[in-house]
Scaffold this motif. Sequence first.
Motif: not given
Length: 455
Positions: A263-265, A332-344
């Motif tokens: 489950e994505p949750a 099913g989208h999962f996002f991170y605060r990467f050093p160069i932006g916030v994206f999947e």
Amino acid sequence: MQIPRHIFKAYDVRGLIDSEITPLLAESIGRAFAVLLRRESPGKELTFAVGRDMRPNSLELQSSIIKGIRESGVHVLDIGLVSTPAFYFSVGYLKADGGVMISASHNSTVYNGFKFVRAHAIPVSGDTGIQDIANIVEQEAFVFAEQQGRIKTILEIPERAAEAEIDFAGQDSIRSLKIVADSANGMGAQYLDELFKRIPCDPIRLFWNFDGMFPNHEPNPLKEENVKQLKAAVCDRQADIGIATDGDGDRIFFVDDQGQVVEPAILRGLLAQIMLRRFPGATVCYDVRPGKVTEDMILEAGGRPLVTRVGHSFMKEQMRKVDAVFGGESSGHFFYRFPIGVFEGPLTVTVHLLQEMTKQRKTLSELVAPYKKYAHSGELNFRVSDKEIVLQQLKEHFADGVISELDGVTVTYPNFWFNVRASNTESLVRLNVEALNPEVMEEKKKEVVEILERS
């Protein structure tokens, strides 16, 4: 210029190829996007990254949109055939001022479209620019530069993006695992191949060759019928885990060793707990669609849960605003605060999950079992004559519950909760019901459905 306005949506431009999405429209959209960002940065020399997926006419559309961009005096970095997460990475990595990705995500082969971002891969949504692009195209308010922009081809983005995602996940060990992966003939195969080169595993690849006709099944793992073959293969081959990606690779799903979809949750809760070890007390975002176990798991790990509207652009905007370290959607989208932006970050997700299985010395089914606490309806879709009237009827019927209107209507009671919201991409309302047990869930689902079906 006459355009089909309805294809300019909340997150992207998406429509039927030939009748709605044409090379001429692509060229005009390229010009309009250049005008939009020139207005925001007058006098600045701009550079856009432009990528595409594997659909049959994506290359033609990419060529057309690049023509429009260059003739507007904007430079282009042609990053070629990439997944959408790799495209986002490229905008930050190459320090581009914006970017366009040609893709129709998980839609069938008769569709194509365009996703837009500003610098740092910040999405351009319906509210923050897509409708402005439509207006510029309609009015033909283009700027033709005396000197066209330069173009440069960048070949290494898929490899660089994969390296960055895997490195971001950290150096925890991964035991040797048997993995079955189904890319649905989409872009996920590109980054999963990069992963398989770098970890100890025995990969079994399903539907791997790029084919925008999607000959094996629709590239949407959210639908049960599209993961049947993956589930069967995991069981037949006695694999440790199954991985499914969608058409452009920005959504990812997992099947456990028992052949059950995680489950994505629960998955986003596990991923949140992993990130909270690195960033104690941090904020984690998740969308309004029920999945209360996510909130439970964030609180259990000492994090701050924050509910957002459904949609990747809304999630990313909120994450930037509150400096969240991680965000997850039920889709099913999962996002991170990467050093160069916030994206999947689908590879970061995968590596974190494999590391956790190794660290806990558990199978995936054992890892998720304690969190199967609630009964969920799954997402149900309904066509209604008037969405606003339906939402008002729900508020009146369930007036004694705790009501939120952050995105549609969410109603919470001690033993059940549900959300009904209008789709941002289709003429539908979507229902999700969750409860403490299956009996209550079925009873309350029936109650809500009766209201929706009367409308």
